[in-house]
Write a protein that holds these residues in place. Structure first.
Motif, short mmCIF file in Angstrom:
data_model
loop_
_atom_site.label_atom_id
_atom_site.label_comp_id
_atom_site.label_asym_id
_atom_site.label_seq_id
_atom_site.Cartn_x
_atom_site.Cartn_y
_atom_site.Cartn_z
N PRO A 65 0.81 -1.23 0.00
CA PRO A 65 0.00 0.00 0.00
C PRO A 65 0.84 1.27 0.00
O PRO A 65 0.47 2.27 -0.62
N GLY A 66 2.00 1.24 0.68
CA GLY A 66 2.86 2.42 0.71
C GLY A 66 3.47 2.77 -0.62
O GLY A 66 3.98 3.88 -0.80
N ASP A 67 3.42 1.85 -1.60
CA ASP A 67 3.95 2.13 -2.94
C ASP A 67 2.97 2.94 -3.78
O ASP A 67 3.34 3.43 -4.84
N GLN A 123 0.57 12.36 7.72
CA GLN A 123 1.99 12.56 7.49
C GLN A 123 2.81 11.48 8.20
O GLN A 123 2.48 11.06 9.31
N GLN A 124 3.86 11.03 7.56
CA GLN A 124 4.78 10.07 8.18
C GLN A 124 5.32 10.65 9.49
O GLN A 124 5.66 11.81 9.58
N GLY A 125 5.37 9.80 10.52
CA GLY A 125 5.87 10.23 11.82
C GLY A 125 4.81 10.72 12.76
O GLY A 125 5.06 10.91 13.96
N SER A 126 3.58 10.96 12.26
CA SER A 126 2.51 11.45 13.11
C SER A 126 1.77 10.27 13.75
O SER A 126 2.16 9.12 13.61
N VAL A 127 0.70 10.58 14.46
CA VAL A 127 -0.09 9.57 15.16
C VAL A 127 -1.41 9.35 14.43
O VAL A 127 -2.12 10.32 14.13
N LEU A 128 -1.73 8.11 14.14
CA LEU A 128 -3.01 7.76 13.55
C LEU A 128 -3.98 7.39 14.66
O LEU A 128 -3.67 6.53 15.50
N ALA A 129 -5.12 8.05 14.69
CA ALA A 129 -6.17 7.75 15.67
C ALA A 129 -7.48 7.48 14.94
O ALA A 129 -7.93 8.33 14.17
N VAL A 130 -8.05 6.33 15.17
CA VAL A 130 -9.31 5.94 14.52
C VAL A 130 -10.30 5.54 15.60
O VAL A 130 -9.95 4.76 16.50
N ASP A 187 2.32 1.59 7.14
CA ASP A 187 1.06 1.60 7.88
C ASP A 187 -0.13 1.99 7.00
O ASP A 187 -1.26 2.02 7.48
N SER A 188 0.12 2.30 5.74
CA SER A 188 -0.99 2.57 4.82
C SER A 188 -1.82 1.30 4.62
O SER A 188 -1.29 0.20 4.70
N GLY A 189 -3.10 1.46 4.39
CA GLY A 189 -3.94 0.30 4.15
C GLY A 189 -5.35 0.51 4.67
O GLY A 189 -5.75 1.62 5.02
N ARG A 190 -6.09 -0.57 4.70
CA ARG A 190 -7.50 -0.55 5.13
C ARG A 190 -7.58 -1.02 6.58
O ARG A 190 -7.15 -2.13 6.91
N TYR A 191 -8.15 -0.18 7.45
CA TYR A 191 -8.32 -0.51 8.86
C TYR A 191 -9.80 -0.76 9.14
O TYR A 191 -10.65 0.02 8.70
N SER A 192 -10.10 -1.83 9.85
CA SER A 192 -11.49 -2.18 10.12
C SER A 192 -11.65 -2.61 11.55
O SER A 192 -10.75 -3.21 12.15
N GLY A 198 -21.30 -8.72 15.64
CA GLY A 198 -21.58 -8.67 14.21
C GLY A 198 -21.40 -7.27 13.64
O GLY A 198 -21.36 -6.28 14.37
N GLY A 199 -21.28 -7.21 12.32
CA GLY A 199 -21.07 -5.94 11.65
C GLY A 199 -19.61 -5.52 11.65
O GLY A 199 -18.77 -6.10 12.36
N SER A 200 -19.29 -4.51 10.87
CA SER A 200 -17.93 -3.99 10.81
C SER A 200 -17.95 -2.63 10.13
O SER A 200 -18.94 -2.25 9.50
N ALA A 201 -16.86 -1.91 10.25
CA ALA A 201 -16.68 -0.63 9.56
C ALA A 201 -15.21 -0.49 9.24
O ALA A 201 -14.35 -1.06 9.92
N ALA A 202 -14.88 0.26 8.18
CA ALA A 202 -13.49 0.34 7.73
C ALA A 202 -13.15 1.74 7.24
O ALA A 202 -14.03 2.54 6.89
N VAL A 203 -11.85 2.04 7.22
CA VAL A 203 -11.34 3.30 6.74
C VAL A 203 -10.05 3.01 5.99
O VAL A 203 -9.28 2.13 6.36
N SER A 204 -9.80 3.74 4.89
CA SER A 204 -8.57 3.60 4.12
C SER A 204 -7.61 4.72 4.52
O SER A 204 -7.98 5.89 4.52
N VAL A 205 -6.38 4.34 4.85
CA VAL A 205 -5.37 5.28 5.35
C VAL A 205 -4.19 5.32 4.40
O VAL A 205 -3.69 4.26 3.97
N HIS A 206 -3.75 6.53 4.06
CA HIS A 206 -2.58 6.72 3.20
C HIS A 206 -1.57 7.56 3.97
O HIS A 206 -1.84 8.71 4.33
N VAL A 207 -0.40 6.99 4.23
CA VAL A 207 0.65 7.70 4.96
C VAL A 207 1.60 8.32 3.94
O VAL A 207 2.17 7.61 3.11
N GLN A 208 1.78 9.63 4.01
CA GLN A 208 2.60 10.35 3.05
C GLN A 208 3.91 10.80 3.69
O GLN A 208 3.97 11.07 4.88
N SER A 209 4.96 10.87 2.88
CA SER A 209 6.27 11.30 3.35
C SER A 209 6.80 12.38 2.43
O SER A 209 6.30 12.59 1.33
N GLY A 210 7.85 13.09 2.90
CA GLY A 210 8.52 14.08 2.06
C GLY A 210 7.85 15.43 2.03
O GLY A 210 8.21 16.29 1.25
#
Length: 250
Positions: A65-67, A123-130, A187-192, A198-210
């Protein structure tokens, strides 16, 4: 392409002459290949140029995913010629009908949703909170809420480390929070989140650098910190304080 498969980014250059073809990542301006030489330390990258052809294909082995993101094929002509190519890497389980059925199955008595946007860029290096909220009948809440990145379960013992989980329960609502410290493109990818009711929910995360400006995206809001603005504010505050003190003693 699907995660783990090979990605082939096409570029065809006619009448190249003595000029060279370069591949680079747009988001960090990192040169990957120049001619037939590879400058990336990642040995998954190489350029494919069959003899006597116009093809200069960028080959990425075992795509992650990071590619994902924009790449550019460039020719050092005057003016410079470029061709952008967008690579999207899908979770390898998204084509699995059993996995999709699990994600889409919902218990009528349980409603699961992720707070905030369902497509996040941080951003790379930050904290992801879901934050995942589960609404349910009174005293019928889940005993456990499980988090996944793709098909990999996330908990305190996960190889990644730096994972914090917090669950708050009320009679009619359960809130589960996932936090990942110092994120990287891996750490990029789909988090669920999956409650055991029962049931589920998901979010797509893209970690950027530079990027020069640090950005932290939390569940429900974006917070951007601009160092220049902060410094200007401090100087302004000090100047006003000095003016007040000077006026007081006159």
């Amino acid at each position: 392409v699907s995660e783990g498969s090979h990605a082939f980014l096409p570029c065809r250059v006619a009448n190249l002459g003595d000029r060279s073809v370069t591949w680079m990542r747009r988001r960090n301006l990192h040169i990957i290949t120049a001619g037939l030489l590879t400058y990336s330390p990642d040995d998954r990258y190489r350029v494919l140029h069959p003899v006597n052809t116009d093809e200069w294909t960028l080959h990425i082995k075992f795509a992650q995913p990071g590619d994902g993101g924009w790449y550019e094929c460039q020719v050092n002509s005057d003016p410079k010629i470029t061709r952008p190519v967008l690579l999207i890497v899908k979770d390898k389980n998204m084509d699995d009908p059993f996995y999709k059925h699990e994600l889409e199955t919902t218990d009528n008595s349980t409603q699961v949703h992720i707070e905030g946007a369902h497509e996040r860029y941080i951003q790379q290096g930050s904290v992801l909170a879901v934050t995942c909220t589960i609404a349910h009948h009174i005293n019928k809440g889940p005993q456990h809420v499980v988090w996944y990145q793709g098909a990999a379960r996330l908990d305190y013992d996960a190889p990644r480390g730096g994972i914090a989980l917090q669950t708050e329960k009320t009679p009619s609502k359960t809130v589960s929070r996932l936090m990942l410290s110092a994120v990287t493109p891996r750490d990029s990818g789909r988090y669920s989140c999956h409650p055991d009711t029962g049931g589920s929910a998901a979010v797509s995360v893209h970690v950027q650098s530079g990027q020069h400006q640090a950005a932290v995206q939390q569940s429900g809001y974006n917070a951007s910190i601009n160092a220049t603005d902060s410094i200007q504010f401090v100087f302004l505050f000090c100047a006003l304080t000095h003016l007040v003190i000077t006026s007081h003693f006159r």
